[in-house]
Write a protein that holds these residues in place. Structure first.
Motif, mmCIF file in Angstrom:
data_model
loop_
_atom_site.group_PDB
_atom_site.id
_atom_site.type_symbol
_atom_site.label_atom_id
_atom_site.label_comp_id
_atom_site.label_asym_id
_atom_site.label_seq_id
_atom_site.Cartn_x
_atom_site.Cartn_y
_atom_site.Cartn_z
ATOM 1 N N VAL A 2 -3.544 6.661 7.601
ATOM 2 C CA VAL A 2 -4.126 8.034 7.141
ATOM 3 C C VAL A 2 -4.476 8.749 8.336
ATOM 4 N N THR A 3 -4.000 9.801 8.672
ATOM 5 C CA THR A 3 -4.504 10.674 9.635
ATOM 6 C C THR A 3 -5.347 11.792 9.027
ATOM 7 N N VAL A 4 -6.583 12.295 9.601
ATOM 8 C CA VAL A 4 -7.495 13.220 9.300
ATOM 9 C C VAL A 4 -7.471 14.278 10.507
ATOM 10 N N SER A 5 -6.991 15.511 10.376
ATOM 11 C CA SER A 5 -6.865 16.497 11.236
ATOM 12 C C SER A 5 -8.174 17.194 11.366
ATOM 13 N N SER A 6 -8.737 17.884 12.634
ATOM 14 C CA SER A 6 -9.930 18.556 12.395
ATOM 15 C C SER A 6 -9.598 19.866 12.446
ATOM 16 N N TYR B 4 -4.910 1.643 6.815
ATOM 17 C CA TYR B 4 -5.676 1.136 5.681
ATOM 18 C C TYR B 4 -4.995 0.024 5.285
ATOM 19 N N TYR B 5 -5.459 -1.085 5.038
ATOM 20 C CA TYR B 5 -4.830 -2.332 4.448
ATOM 21 C C TYR B 5 -5.647 -2.784 3.515
ATOM 22 N N CYS B 6 -4.841 -3.255 2.241
ATOM 23 C CA CYS B 6 -5.341 -3.811 1.160
ATOM 24 C C CYS B 6 -5.318 -5.525 1.397
ATOM 25 N N ALA B 7 -6.263 -6.211 0.776
ATOM 26 C CA ALA B 7 -6.079 -7.653 0.755
ATOM 27 C C ALA B 7 -6.872 -8.354 -0.389
ATOM 28 N N GLN C 98 -8.162 -0.146 10.362
ATOM 29 C CA GLN C 98 -8.165 -0.229 11.829
ATOM 30 C C GLN C 98 -7.638 1.161 12.491
ATOM 31 N N ALA C 99 -8.534 1.704 13.323
ATOM 32 C CA ALA C 99 -8.486 2.852 13.958
ATOM 33 C C ALA C 99 -7.849 2.638 15.329
ATOM 34 N N PRO C 100 -7.236 3.503 15.825
ATOM 35 C CA PRO C 100 -6.457 3.282 17.459
ATOM 36 C C PRO C 100 -7.686 2.775 18.217
ATOM 37 N N GLY C 101 -7.335 1.590 18.914
ATOM 38 C CA GLY C 101 -8.384 1.200 20.094
ATOM 39 C C GLY C 101 -9.298 0.534 19.423
ATOM 40 N N LYS C 102 -9.485 0.403 18.193
ATOM 41 C CA LYS C 102 -10.850 -0.456 17.424
ATOM 42 C C LYS C 102 -10.589 -1.546 16.645
ATOM 43 N N GLU C 103 -11.548 -2.375 16.506
ATOM 44 C CA GLU C 103 -11.344 -3.445 15.778
ATOM 45 C C GLU C 103 -11.079 -2.938 14.048
ATOM 46 N N ARG C 104 -10.400 -4.009 13.643
ATOM 47 C CA ARG C 104 -10.361 -3.770 12.028
ATOM 48 C C ARG C 104 -11.552 -4.027 11.300
ATOM 49 N N GLU D 266 1.034 -1.259 -0.002
ATOM 50 C CA GLU D 266 0.213 -0.062 0.017
ATOM 51 C C GLU D 266 0.787 1.310 0.053
ATOM 52 N N SER D 267 0.376 2.407 -0.584
ATOM 53 C CA SER D 267 0.851 3.595 -0.556
ATOM 54 C C SER D 267 0.021 4.840 -0.602
ATOM 55 N N GLY D 268 0.371 5.914 -0.494
ATOM 56 C CA GLY D 268 -0.659 7.090 -0.501
ATOM 57 C C GLY D 268 -1.070 7.603 0.754
ATOM 58 N N GLY D 269 -0.852 6.986 1.809
ATOM 59 C CA GLY D 269 -1.405 7.455 3.156
ATOM 60 C C GLY D 269 -0.530 8.835 3.605
ATOM 61 N N GLY D 270 -1.182 9.638 4.466
ATOM 62 C CA GLY D 270 -0.508 10.715 4.963
ATOM 63 C C GLY D 270 -1.528 11.295 5.729
#
Length: 126
Positions: free
Chosen positions: A122-126, A94-97, A39-45, A6-10
């Motif tokens: 991927v990090t989305v800031s508010s 984010y994972y691809c499969a 998978q978000a921090p502290g959450k299930e995939r 995977e690529s393109g995160g940021g």
């Protein structure tokens, strides 16, 4: 064997866009259904989007419908995830499969896939 990278995160501000890519190496990419999980921090995939190996049938989680679009380019052995109108709650790895002859993405699970990538953040800031 299929290797997925995977690529393109940021980092992006809320409301912004990113496009993730997943490059596959190995044989017969076109015979695999492809999926994006996150998978978000502290959450299930969770599954985000899928595309079938034939017919281009797609499936989306309710939380991303209308904002994320999955596509594939079999000539390039690549699957994409176009992410628009991003929200802070989209922050995740984010994972691809890949799933051999995968058709109906709504029934897929992480453990049921055949190959997995290592993920891109991927990090989305508010």
């Amino acid at each position: 064997q299929v290797q997925l990278v995977e690529s393109g995160g940021g980092l992006v501000q809320a409301g912004g866009s990113l496009r993730l890519s997943c490059a596959a190496s190995g044989r017969a990419f076109s015979s695999y259904g492809m999926a994006w999980f996150r998978q978000a921090p502290g959450k299930e995939r969770e599954i985000v989007a899928t595309i079938s190996w034939i017919g281009g049938r797609t499936y989306y989680a309710d939380s991303v419908k209308g904002r994320l679009t999955i596509s594939r380019d079999n000539a390039e052995n690549t699957v994409y995830l176009q992410m628009n109108s991003l929200k802070p709650e989209d922050t995740a790895v984010y994972y691809c499969a890949a799933k051999s002859r995968g058709l109906l993405g709504s029934s897929w699970s992480w453990g049921g896939m055949d190959y997995w990538g290592k993920g891109t953040l991927v990090t989305v800031s508010s």
